[in-house]
Design a protein around this motif. Structure first.
Motif, PDB file in Angstrom:
ATOM      1  N   GLY A  75       0.838  -1.212   0.000  1.00  0.00           N
ATOM      2  CA  GLY A  75       0.000   0.000   0.000  1.00  0.00           C
ATOM      3  C   GLY A  75       0.864   1.249   0.000  1.00  0.00           C
ATOM      4  N   LYS A  76       1.935   1.192   0.780  1.00  0.00           N
ATOM      5  CA  LYS A  76       2.844   2.348   0.879  1.00  0.00           C
ATOM      6  C   LYS A  76       3.422   2.690  -0.500  1.00  0.00           C
ATOM      7  CE  LYS A  76       6.331   4.029   4.038  1.00  0.00           C
ATOM      8  NZ  LYS A  76       7.414   3.633   4.892  1.00  0.00           N
ATOM      9  N   GLU A  77       3.747   1.644  -1.273  1.00  0.00           N
ATOM     10  CA  GLU A  77       4.289   1.881  -2.627  1.00  0.00           C
ATOM     11  C   GLU A  77       3.301   2.619  -3.509  1.00  0.00           C
ATOM     12  OE1 GLU A  77       5.894  -1.660  -4.563  1.00  0.00           O
ATOM     13  OE2 GLU A  77       6.658  -2.316  -2.621  1.00  0.00           O
ATOM     14  N   LEU A  78       1.999   2.472  -3.181  1.00  0.00           N
ATOM     15  CA  LEU A  78       0.964   3.156  -3.973  1.00  0.00           C
ATOM     16  C   LEU A  78       0.521   4.453  -3.310  1.00  0.00           C
ATOM     17  CD1 LEU A  78      -1.257   0.059  -4.872  1.00  0.00           C
ATOM     18  CD2 LEU A  78       0.341   1.243  -6.375  1.00  0.00           C
ATOM     19  N   GLY A  79       1.229   4.850  -2.261  1.00  0.00           N
ATOM     20  CA  GLY A  79       0.905   6.105  -1.575  1.00  0.00           C
ATOM     21  C   GLY A  79      -0.236   5.972  -0.584  1.00  0.00           C
ATOM     22  N   LEU A  80      -0.596   4.725  -0.204  1.00  0.00           N
ATOM     23  CA  LEU A  80      -1.683   4.543   0.761  1.00  0.00           C
ATOM     24  C   LEU A  80      -1.096   4.431   2.165  1.00  0.00           C
ATOM     25  CD1 LEU A  80      -3.589   1.680  -1.115  1.00  0.00           C
ATOM     26  CD2 LEU A  80      -4.258   4.097  -1.049  1.00  0.00           C
ATOM     27  N   SER A  81      -1.767   5.055   3.126  1.00  0.00           N
ATOM     28  CA  SER A  81      -1.286   4.905   4.494  1.00  0.00           C
ATOM     29  C   SER A  81      -2.149   3.833   5.174  1.00  0.00           C
ATOM     30  CB  SER A  81      -1.378   6.270   5.171  1.00  0.00           C
ATOM     31  OG  SER A  81      -1.676   6.120   6.491  1.00  0.00           O
ATOM     32  N   VAL A  82      -1.527   2.712   5.524  1.00  0.00           N
ATOM     33  CA  VAL A  82      -2.294   1.548   5.990  1.00  0.00           C
ATOM     34  C   VAL A  82      -1.976   1.267   7.457  1.00  0.00           C
ATOM     35  CG1 VAL A  82      -2.750  -0.905   5.594  1.00  0.00           C
ATOM     36  CG2 VAL A  82      -2.210   0.574   3.659  1.00  0.00           C
ATOM     37  N   GLU A  83      -3.033   1.209   8.270  1.00  0.00           N
ATOM     38  CA  GLU A  83      -2.879   0.882   9.696  1.00  0.00           C
ATOM     39  C   GLU A  83      -3.293  -0.560   9.940  1.00  0.00           C
ATOM     40  OE1 GLU A  83      -4.927   2.854  13.087  1.00  0.00           O
ATOM     41  OE2 GLU A  83      -4.912   4.511  11.639  1.00  0.00           O
ATOM     42  N   ILE A  84      -2.656  -1.196  10.916  1.00  0.00           N
ATOM     43  CA  ILE A  84      -3.047  -2.575  11.253  1.00  0.00           C
ATOM     44  C   ILE A  84      -3.735  -2.561  12.616  1.00  0.00           C
ATOM     45  CG2 ILE A  84      -2.186  -4.893  11.799  1.00  0.00           C
ATOM     46  CD1 ILE A  84       0.080  -4.416   9.800  1.00  0.00           C
ATOM     47  N   ASN A  85      -4.929  -3.151  12.673  1.00  0.00           N
ATOM     48  CA  ASN A  85      -5.687  -3.208  13.917  1.00  0.00           C
ATOM     49  C   ASN A  85      -5.811  -4.659  14.375  1.00  0.00           C
ATOM     50  OD1 ASN A  85      -7.057  -1.878  15.860  1.00  0.00           O
ATOM     51  ND2 ASN A  85      -8.772  -1.237  14.570  1.00  0.00           N
ATOM     52  N   HIS A  86      -5.792  -4.900  15.671  1.00  0.00           N
ATOM     53  CA  HIS A  86      -6.057  -6.259  16.167  1.00  0.00           C
ATOM     54  C   HIS A  86      -7.435  -6.260  16.821  1.00  0.00           C
ATOM     55  CE1 HIS A  86      -2.038  -8.141  15.664  1.00  0.00           C
ATOM     56  NE2 HIS A  86      -1.655  -6.864  15.642  1.00  0.00           N
ATOM     57  N   LEU A  87      -8.365  -7.055  16.267  1.00  0.00           N
ATOM     58  CA  LEU A  87      -9.719  -7.160  16.820  1.00  0.00           C
ATOM     59  C   LEU A  87      -9.803  -8.432  17.663  1.00  0.00           C
ATOM     60  CD1 LEU A  87     -10.132  -5.247  14.355  1.00  0.00           C
ATOM     61  CD2 LEU A  87     -12.247  -6.448  13.901  1.00  0.00           C
ATOM     62  N   ALA A  88     -10.707  -8.436  18.650  1.00  0.00           N
ATOM     63  CA  ALA A  88     -10.948  -9.701  19.377  1.00  0.00           C
ATOM     64  C   ALA A  88     -11.362 -10.733  18.335  1.00  0.00           C
ATOM     65  CB  ALA A  88     -12.057  -9.494  20.390  1.00  0.00           C
ATOM     66  N   ASP A  89     -10.768 -11.925  18.385  1.00  0.00           N
ATOM     67  CA  ASP A  89     -11.042 -12.920  17.339  1.00  0.00           C
ATOM     68  C   ASP A  89     -12.479 -13.437  17.450  1.00  0.00           C
ATOM     69  OD1 ASP A  89     -11.033 -14.945  15.457  1.00  0.00           O
ATOM     70  OD2 ASP A  89      -9.021 -15.659  15.970  1.00  0.00           O
ATOM     71  N   PRO A  90     -13.314 -13.214  16.416  1.00  0.00           N
ATOM     72  CA  PRO A  90     -14.690 -13.719  16.482  1.00  0.00           C
ATOM     73  C   PRO A  90     -14.767 -15.231  16.314  1.00  0.00           C
ATOM     74  CG  PRO A  90     -14.280 -12.687  14.349  1.00  0.00           C
ATOM     75  CD  PRO A  90     -13.031 -12.494  15.165  1.00  0.00           C
ATOM     76  N   ARG A  91     -13.649 -15.845  15.864  1.00  0.00           N
ATOM     77  CA  ARG A  91     -13.643 -17.293  15.666  1.00  0.00           C
ATOM     78  C   ARG A  91     -13.006 -17.976  16.871  1.00  0.00           C
ATOM     79  NH1 ARG A  91     -12.178 -18.065   9.253  1.00  0.00           N
ATOM     80  NH2 ARG A  91     -13.270 -16.219   8.540  1.00  0.00           N
ATOM     81  N   VAL A  92     -13.200 -19.282  16.966  1.00  0.00           N
ATOM     82  CA  VAL A  92     -12.470 -20.059  17.969  1.00  0.00           C
ATOM     83  C   VAL A  92     -11.382 -20.795  17.209  1.00  0.00           C
ATOM     84  CG1 VAL A  92     -12.622 -21.909  19.672  1.00  0.00           C
ATOM     85  CG2 VAL A  92     -14.512 -20.270  19.431  1.00  0.00           C
ATOM     86  N   GLU A  93     -10.149 -20.325  17.348  1.00  0.00           N
ATOM     87  CA  GLU A  93      -9.022 -20.882  16.589  1.00  0.00           C
ATOM     88  C   GLU A  93      -7.739 -20.529  17.336  1.00  0.00           C
ATOM     89  OE1 GLU A  93      -8.961 -18.862  12.757  1.00  0.00           O
ATOM     90  OE2 GLU A  93      -9.033 -16.893  13.699  1.00  0.00           O
ATOM     91  N   ALA A  94      -6.673 -21.279  17.052  1.00  0.00           N
ATOM     92  CA  ALA A  94      -5.396 -20.968  17.683  1.00  0.00           C
ATOM     93  C   ALA A  94      -4.823 -19.720  17.012  1.00  0.00           C
ATOM     94  CB  ALA A  94      -4.447 -22.148  17.510  1.00  0.00           C
ATOM     95  N   GLU A  95      -4.521 -18.705  17.819  1.00  0.00           N
ATOM     96  CA  GLU A  95      -4.007 -17.458  17.246  1.00  0.00           C
ATOM     97  C   GLU A  95      -2.495 -17.515  17.039  1.00  0.00           C
ATOM     98  OE1 GLU A  95      -5.389 -14.168  19.618  1.00  0.00           O
ATOM     99  OE2 GLU A  95      -7.448 -14.895  19.511  1.00  0.00           O
ATOM    100  N   GLU A  96      -1.877 -18.528  17.590  1.00  0.00           N
ATOM    101  CA  GLU A  96      -0.448 -18.788  17.357  1.00  0.00           C
ATOM    102  C   GLU A  96      -0.268 -20.290  17.396  1.00  0.00           C
ATOM    103  OE1 GLU A  96       2.327 -15.283  19.199  1.00  0.00           O
ATOM    104  OE2 GLU A  96       1.155 -16.492  20.586  1.00  0.00           O
ATOM    105  N   HIS A  97       0.458 -20.853  16.443  1.00  0.00           N
ATOM    106  CA  HIS A  97       0.573 -22.319  16.420  1.00  0.00           C
ATOM    107  C   HIS A  97       1.673 -22.739  15.453  1.00  0.00           C
ATOM    108  CE1 HIS A  97      -1.392 -22.263  12.466  1.00  0.00           C
ATOM    109  NE2 HIS A  97      -2.115 -21.285  12.974  1.00  0.00           N
TER     110      HIS A  97
END
Ligand code: NAD
Ligand code: USQ
Length: 402
Positions: free
Chosen positions: A310-332
């Protein structure tokens, strides 16, 4: 070859039908347009303006001179499916015609039941139709990498050799799927394996990872052939969603820590894998399993790649962490084998090369069509009843009218 593409109006099916037709096969599409109906139900639309199937096929014939036949009907209707198979006498059937969204299957009881009936009964019908009317036909069935879940050991291609109490055997790899949808694929796999054994059918179960991109050689021949690009919370897959979010300046919706790791592949590799599977059929009585993906990434890595591109295209992109709506391993741990298709000649495309052209530029091209209200996740695995956005909207409108 004479090849029937079940679900040929959908995302993978449309690209595959065009590719097989362009490479000289005689192709027929079977579809009941359920996918277009689910968009209406959810109040969602693909980012790209897809055309009605009849128009797509008419223009395909005008542009290439190739005819793709069409059978409109539901594969859970055995009489319809059997008559199509009888008439077509296919050498291969590629089966994409299922409900493929995990969140859709987790909305509530009705959607879970619908998903499993649609998928399991459709596949069972197909197995019976092949057995009765085209017993030598090769079934190429789309399964999913999600059938395996995320075990703490390497994932093999379908089968694993185990030692137990001093004896050893090769058995189907253990399945630990994460949604009623993914479970439907496991049930399909068992039914397919069983019918190969007892009736001598031939099948290839393709455990596919997450597919991305809309650009294939054939789909770019004319605007009429543009493929689906889903980004809503129910049918949108993670990469599409992140690219659309980047295009409108919405923070990327990483669920939980983002350590969930998945296999990914370019739609150009999907169509090629299907072609390879058709050209190299399983033997009678054989149920082969190929893991169909080319690279694996964690969700956070994907978000970081989208941010950088996105940065290469001039877009400013933020990353957000939401509470996971699924039941899954978030690290594995995740290490899935995927060499069988490469051994048969697949030459993969890589995400680092496709991210801009195949994804971000498409999201930017159609930016005006993005409905940002479709982005936020609403379906939560822990609830047994989730309300659809379209139902909430309908209530809002009736409140206004009152
Ligand atoms: P899609 O929803 O875009 O296409 C499925 C098509 O099947 C639609 O055109 C739909 O109308 C049709 N269909 C569904 N039920 C039907 C029925 N009962 N009778 C007749 N037609 C029916 O899905 P897709 O993304 O193209 O996925 C195709 C297959 O590949 C699915 O089986 C899916 O599980 C599998 N898969 C997809 C992905 C992915 O990332 N898209 C990844 C792994 C596996
Ligand atoms: N995710 C996010 N943020 C989002 C969307 C998803 O962090 O905004 C995460 C999910 O929690 C999940 C991962 O990304 O851990 C993948 O989610 P997805 O919706 O992209 O993919 P999934 O639900 O697994 O399903 C898709 C297709 C399905 C196919 C499957 C292949 O819809 O048909 O079977 O990918 S696989 O993942 O290998 O099982």
């Amino acid at each position: 070859m004479r090849i029937a593409v079940l679900g040929g109006d959908g995302y993978c099916g449309w690209a595959t039908a065009l590719h097989l037709s362009a490479t000289g096969h005689s192709v027929a599409i079977v579809d009941n347009f359920a996918r277009r109906q689910w968009d209406h139900e959810l109040g969602a639309e693909t980012l790209t303006p897809i055309r009605p199937l009849a128009e797509r096929l008419r223009v395909w014939r005008a542009v290439t001179g190739n005819t793709i036949e069409l059978f409109v009907g539901d594969v859970t209707d055995f009489d319809f499916l059997a008559s199509a198979i009888r008439e077509l006498e296919p050498e291969a059937v590629v089966h994409f015609a299922e409900q493929r969204s995990a969140p859709y299957s987790m909305i509530d009881r009705n959607h879970a039941v619908f998903t499993q009936v649609n998928n399991v009964v459709g596949t069972l019908n197909l197995l019976f139709a092949i057995r009765e009317f085209a017993p030598d036909c090769h079934l190429v069935k789309l399964g999913t990498m999600g059938e395996y879940g995320t075990p703490n050991i390497d994932i093999e291609e379908g089968y694993i050799k185990i030692q137990h109490n001093g004896r050893s055997d090769v058995v189907p790899y253990p399945k630990q799927p994460g949604s009623f949808y993914h479970l439907s694929k496991v049930h399909d796999s068992h039914n397919i394996m069983f019918t190969c054994k007892v009736w001598g059918l031939r099948a290839t179960d393709l455990n596919q990872g997450i597919v991305y991109g809309t650009v294939t050689d054939e789909a770019t021949l004319d605007d009429t052939f543009v493929n689906r690009f889903d980004y809503d919370e129910i049918f949108g897959t993670v990469l599409n969603r992140f690219c659309v979010q980047a295009a409108v300046g919405h923070p990327l919706t990483v669920y939980g820590k983002g350590g969930q790791t998945r296999g990914f592949l370019d739609i150009r590799d999907t169509v090629r894998c299907i072609e390879i599977a058709c050209l190299n059929p399983a033997d009678r009585g054989e149920c082969r399993v190929f893991n169909q993906f080319t690279e694996q990434f964690s969700i956070l890595e994907i978000a970081q790649m989208v941010k950088k591109a996105g940065k290469e295209l001039g877009l400013s992109v933020e990353i957000n962490h939401l509470a996971d709506p699924r039941v899954e391993a978030e690290e594995h741990y995740y290490n899935a084998k995927h060499s069988k298709l490469l051994d048969l000649g697949l030459e993969p495309h890589f995400l680092s090369h496709s991210l801009l052209d195949s994804l971000l530029n498409i999201a930017l091209k159609y930016r005006d069509r993005i409905d940002t209200s479709l982005i936020q996740p609403r379906v939560n695995w822990r609830r047994t009843r989730n309300k659809l956005r379209s139902q909430e909207r309908a209530t809002q409108y009736s409140d206004i009218l009152r």
